[in-house]
Scaffold this active site. Structure first.
Site, short mmCIF file in Angstrom:
data_model
loop_
_atom_site.label_atom_id
_atom_site.label_comp_id
_atom_site.label_asym_id
_atom_site.label_seq_id
_atom_site.Cartn_x
_atom_site.Cartn_y
_atom_site.Cartn_z
N HIS A 278 8.74 -1.24 -13.25
CA HIS A 278 8.40 -2.16 -12.16
C HIS A 278 6.95 -1.95 -11.72
O HIS A 278 6.18 -2.91 -11.58
CB HIS A 278 9.36 -1.94 -10.98
CG HIS A 278 8.94 -2.64 -9.72
ND1 HIS A 278 9.44 -3.87 -9.36
CD2 HIS A 278 8.09 -2.27 -8.73
CE1 HIS A 278 8.90 -4.25 -8.22
NE2 HIS A 278 8.07 -3.29 -7.81
N GLU A 279 6.56 -0.68 -11.50
CA GLU A 279 5.19 -0.39 -11.07
C GLU A 279 4.19 -0.75 -12.16
O GLU A 279 3.08 -1.21 -11.86
CB GLU A 279 5.07 1.10 -10.71
CG GLU A 279 5.96 1.55 -9.56
CD GLU A 279 5.72 0.75 -8.29
OE1 GLU A 279 4.58 0.29 -8.07
OE2 GLU A 279 6.67 0.56 -7.52
N HIS A 282 3.19 -4.35 -11.97
CA HIS A 282 2.09 -4.64 -11.04
C HIS A 282 0.75 -4.43 -11.72
O HIS A 282 -0.19 -5.21 -11.54
CB HIS A 282 2.19 -3.72 -9.81
CG HIS A 282 3.30 -4.07 -8.87
ND1 HIS A 282 3.44 -5.34 -8.35
CD2 HIS A 282 4.31 -3.33 -8.34
CE1 HIS A 282 4.49 -5.37 -7.54
NE2 HIS A 282 5.04 -4.15 -7.54
N GLU A 358 6.42 -8.88 -6.21
CA GLU A 358 7.49 -7.91 -6.43
C GLU A 358 8.58 -8.49 -7.34
O GLU A 358 9.16 -7.77 -8.18
CB GLU A 358 8.10 -7.48 -5.10
CG GLU A 358 7.15 -6.71 -4.18
CD GLU A 358 6.68 -5.40 -4.78
OE1 GLU A 358 7.41 -4.81 -5.61
OE2 GLU A 358 5.57 -4.96 -4.43
#
Length: 419
Positions: A278-279, A282, A358
């Site tokens: 997930h990070e 970004h 997100e």
């Protein structure tokens, strides 16, 4: 007359607090839709009865404190203006020295100290509730140390900003906002660059990830995502909180992948890899740069609006507010009050943009790991550790949530699984 205005504003704040209490504790609906009962998004399926009760109770208190804290700052700025306290601070600074740098340092010290004392009760109440509900594990001494560090970091940062800002106001009486915006761009980039290596270490100790086997898995995932990373950092947050977190911070050579040790202690490797993916999403989608660009655009609009509103307020209510010009440093509370109000008014838009990013990062994590079960379990564990609401009230979501709700995130994973 000024005392009457101060009294009216205090009464208005108290009435607002009562209305928010009634909304959050008696009117807002946080129940799960009937069609989702028994699914993985239903907290009753992964929280026990005590955790459910604590989650609902703590979320209401935390949300109330959120809605009380920002207007509380506005109240401080208004009172310090209308009661002439800001003017007194300015006089003290002028009587002490003729040097503008020293005058700014002195004024800001007294202003910052007054702000710290005024806002301390709400900060302490928030800290105490986080301890009562076992979110925070921080001792009062450690918490107070962080508060003092905050004070001095904010003081130094504010000095640079305020000194330059008011110098521009004196030199460019009508276009100061444009000059301030142009200077804010390199300043924002610089602060983002030094954040991981200068500011963050003031609060916590960062070190390379101890679990080298897990680090190898994370770096392999980063390589799969074409992210140049040689190290993963761990931060000792367990001395302060039971909550879980991981993030990517910084830009350029100072960018870092960071894991809280609480996350390492409470989640499985598969869950950690999903969160890391997930990070990485970004990073791959360059959200930090889009965020900076959005911030720079909003700063331009905000400074222009502030210049217009401040000029109007000083012209019409200058005597009441003890101001004769926006370029006198005692107008700082007015500048900060208008800034805070504009930021709060823009928060539904900025939160929406953040929730979109997100969501994109969640989707990226699914495609990178193909491990929906780990993602669902990670979100459930995050809910448990932070006593979060999976379906918060509408106003809370609009004004406070910069992430999708846990119900939305889990459902998205479930739907992807069904495909």
């Amino acid at each position: 007359m000024k005392i009457k205005w101060a009294f009216r504003v205090v009464i208005a704040y108290l009435l607002f607090g009562i209305l928010m209490y009634l909304y959050l504790f008696h009117m807002a609906n946080t129940s799960i839709p009937t069609n989702l009962k028994g699914t993985s998004a239903d907290p009753a399926t992964f929280l026990n009865s005590r955790e459910l009760f604590l989650s609902e109770d703590y979320s209401k208190i935390r949300n109330l404190l959120f809605f009380l804290s920002t207007p509380y700052e506005w109240l401080f700025y208004f009172l310090i203006l209308i009661l002439g306290i800001s003017t007194v601070f300015e006089k003290w600074s002028r009587h002490t020295s003729r040097n503008r740098i020293i005058q700014t340092l002195i004024y800001l010290f007294w202003f910052s100290l007054a702000s710290f004392i005024f806002t301390f009760p709400l900060s302490y109440i928030s800290y105490r509730f986080s301890c009562i509900y076992h979110i925070s594990t921080q001792t009062f001494h450690s918490w107070m140390k962080d508060e003092i560090i905050d004070f001095w970091v904010n003081y130094v940062t504010m000095f640079v900003i305020v000194f330059v800002l008011y110098a521009l106001m004196k030199k460019f009486k009508k276009k100061w906002w444009l000059m301030a915006w142009l200077l804010s761009i390199p300043f924002t980039i610089f602060m983002t660059f030094i954040q991981p290596v200068v500011i963050d270490p003031l609060y916590n100790h960062f070190y390379p990830l101890k679990d080298k086997a897990l680090e190898a898995k994370i770096l392999a995932l980063a390589d799969k995502a074409h992210i140049p990373a040689n190290h993963v950092y761990e931060v000792n947050m367990s001395a302060k909180t039971n909550a879980l977190n991981a993030y990517v911070t910084g830009i350029g050579s100072n960018s870092r992948i960071v894991l809280w040790d609480t996350t390492l202690n409470k989640l499985s490797d598969r869950e950690i890899l999903f969160i890391m993916a997930h990070e990485m999403g970004h990073y791959v989608e360059k959200h930090i740069y889009f965020g900076m660009a959005g911030y720079i655009i909003l700063t331009l609009i905000g400074l222009w609006l502030i210049s217009k509103i401040m000029a109007y307020m000083v012209k019409k209510y200058g005597r009441t507010l003890n101001l004769t010009s926006i370029s006198q440093i005692s107008s700082l509370p007015l500048f900060l009050m208008i800034s805070s109000m504009l930021i709060f008014a823009a928060s539904p838009l900025t939160n929406w943009g953040s929730r979109y990013e997100e969501t994109r990062a969640d989707r990226y994590a699914i495609h990178l790991t193909h491990d929906k079960k780990a993602g669902i379990k990670a979100f459930q564990d995050l809910t448990r550790s932070g006593l979060s609401e999976v379906n918060p009230p509408l106003l809370v979501k609009i004004f406070r949530y910069d992430h999708p709700t846990m119900m939305e995130r889990i459902l998205r994973l479930e739907k992807y699984k069904n495909k």
